[in-house]
Design an enzyme around this catalytic site. Structure first.
Site, PDB file in Angstrom:
ATOM      1  CB  ILE A  90      -8.504  -0.519  -1.586  1.00 43.37           C
ATOM      2  CG1 ILE A  90      -7.680  -1.648  -2.222  1.00 43.37           C
ATOM      3  CG2 ILE A  90      -8.728  -0.764  -0.099  1.00 43.37           C
ATOM      4  CD1 ILE A  90      -8.343  -2.988  -2.227  1.00 43.37           C
ATOM      5  CE  LYS A 149      -5.647   1.471  -0.500  1.00 46.56           C
ATOM      6  NZ  LYS A 149      -6.047   1.349   0.923  1.00 46.56           N
ATOM      7  CE1 TYR A 202      -2.832   3.207   0.805  1.00 49.63           C
ATOM      8  CE2 TYR A 202      -3.257   2.348   3.004  1.00 49.63           C
ATOM      9  CZ  TYR A 202      -3.453   3.310   2.041  1.00 49.63           C
ATOM     10  OH  TYR A 202      -4.276   4.368   2.312  1.00 49.63           O
TER      11      TYR A 202
END
Length: 310
Positions: free
Chosen positions: A208, A166, A138
C-alpha cells in the site's frame, strides 16, 4: 474478488482531489484513478490516510467510493479506508462501502483516542460484524499512537473476514512474527514506502504505497523485481526511489505526496485544513527531491506491466 488472489502487488493510497473552495472534486479524482490503472497498478486504496479520510463527510466518502468503483470497472480491487472516531461510525462507513461496491476494507484503530489493546480488538470486531467484506487491518503506531501487535492480530484468527494486515510500524520483523504465530492465516502487506524491498523479501505480497501515486510504474516494477528476487535490478531503482519513499514516513506525508503529484502533473496539491500546503524550506526540499527524481528516472526492466497507452 478473492483477496488471496487479488490483494497482491502495488495499491496506491489514492489522493482525494479538491476544488479551490475545498469541495470534493470527483471528476478530478476519477482522472487520477484512471491514470493509475492505465499505468498498471494492481489495486487501489481510497479514503486512507493519503486520501484524507477524516476530512471527508460520510456523503463525500460514498461519492469517492462510487467514483473509484465506476472507474475501476472491475479491472482492479478497490479497498476503502475506515478511519473513524467511534466504532459505530466505523461500522456505518463499512456498510456504506459495501453498498457502494467496494471490494474490501482497510480498517484502522479508532482515531484520536489511543485505545488499550482490549478496546482496539473490540473495535475491530465491531467493524467486522457490520459487513461481509474482507478486511485488512492497518497498523501505524508512529502516526496513530495505537499499536496492533502480532499477538493482538493472532487473537483475531476467529474473525473470518479479517484476512490481511498492513504493517506500517517500520519493524519488518513483525511479518515474520505474524507468520510464526498464525501461519498463512493473514495476507501480509507493506504499508511504509521506505521498507518495501525488505518487507517483500520477508513475505509481504502487496504494498500500500504513497509515492506510487506519482511513480506507479516504478513502484510496480520495484515491487515485482523484489518479489522475483531480481535484486541486482531492484536495488538501483530502490536507491533512486529512496529519497521519495522517505517522504511517506513524515507527518506531512499527505502534503508532500500531493505536492509531488502537482509537480508531476498528476493531481492537485490542495489539502483540506488543518492540513496546509508546504511552504518555505519544507516545500523547497520536497520540490528538489521530486524534480531530481523526474530528471533521473531509471530505465525499467521488463516485469510484465501492460504497455502504456499511446
Amino acid at each position: 474478488m478473492d483477496p488471496r488472489q487479488r490483494w497482491k502487488g502495488v495499491f496506491p493510497a489514492v489522493t482525494t482531489q479538491f476544488r479551490d473552495d475545498f469541495s470534493l472534486d470527483a471528476a478530478a479524482t476519477a482522472k487520477v484513478i484512471g491514470a493509475l490503472i492505465d499505468d498498471g497498478v494492481s489495486g487501489l486504496v481510497v479514503g486512507g490516510t493519503v486520501g484524507e479520510n477524516t476530512a471527508l463527510t460520510l456523503a463525500e466518502k460514498q461519492e469517492l467510493v462510487e467514483t473509484a468503483v465506476a472507474v475501476s470497472a472491475g479491472r482492479v480491487p478497490v479497498i476503502v479506508g475506515v478511519a473513524e472516531y467511534t466504532t459505530e461510525f466505523a461500522a456505518t462507513t463499512a456498510r456504506m462501502a459495501a453498498k457502494a461496491g467496494a471490494h474490501g476494507l482497510m480498517v484502522l484503530p479508532a482515531m484520536v483516542y489511543p485505545a488499550k489493546p482490549r478496546e482496539t480488538l473490540v473495535h475491530f470486531r465491531g467493524v467486522a460484524s457490520a459487513t461481509d467484506l474482507p478486511i485488512m487491518l492497518y497498523n501505524n503506531p508512529p502516526a496513530y499512537r495505537t499499536d496492533v501487535t502480532p499477538t493482538m492480530l493472532a487473537s483475531l484468527t476467529d474473525v473470518d473476514t479479517i484476512v490481511a494486515f498492513k504493517e506500517s510500524s517500520g519493524d519488518t520483523r513483525r511479518i515474520v512474527d505474524v507468520r510464526n504465530m498464525t501461519g498463512d492465516r493473514f495476507i501480509p502487506l507493506c504499508g511504509l514506502d521506505d521498507v518495501v524491498v525488505e518487507s517483500v523479501l520477508l513475505g509481504a505480497v502487496g504494498w500500500i504505497s504513497g509515492m506510487s501515486n506519482i511513480f506507479p510504474r516504478e513502484g510496480e516494477t520495484l515491487f515485482r523485481l523484489a518479489r522475483d528476487r531480481r535484486l541486482d535490478e531492484a536495488l538501483p531503482i530502490y536507491d533512486w526511489f529512496m529519497p521519495l519513499l522517505h517522504l511517506d514516513a513524515r507527518p506531512d506525508l499527505v502534503q508532500g505526496i500531493k505536492l509531488a503529484e502537482h509537480i508531476a502533473g498528476r493531481g492537485s496539491l490542495l489539502t483540506r485544513p488543518p492540513r496546509l500546503p508546504l511552504e518555505g524550506a519544507e516545500r523547497d526540499e520536497v520540490e528538489a527531491i521530486v524534480r531530481k527524481a523526474l530528471a533521473t528516472r531509471p530505465a525499467l526492466p521488463d516485469v510484465g506491466l501492460p504497455p502504456l497507452a499511446q
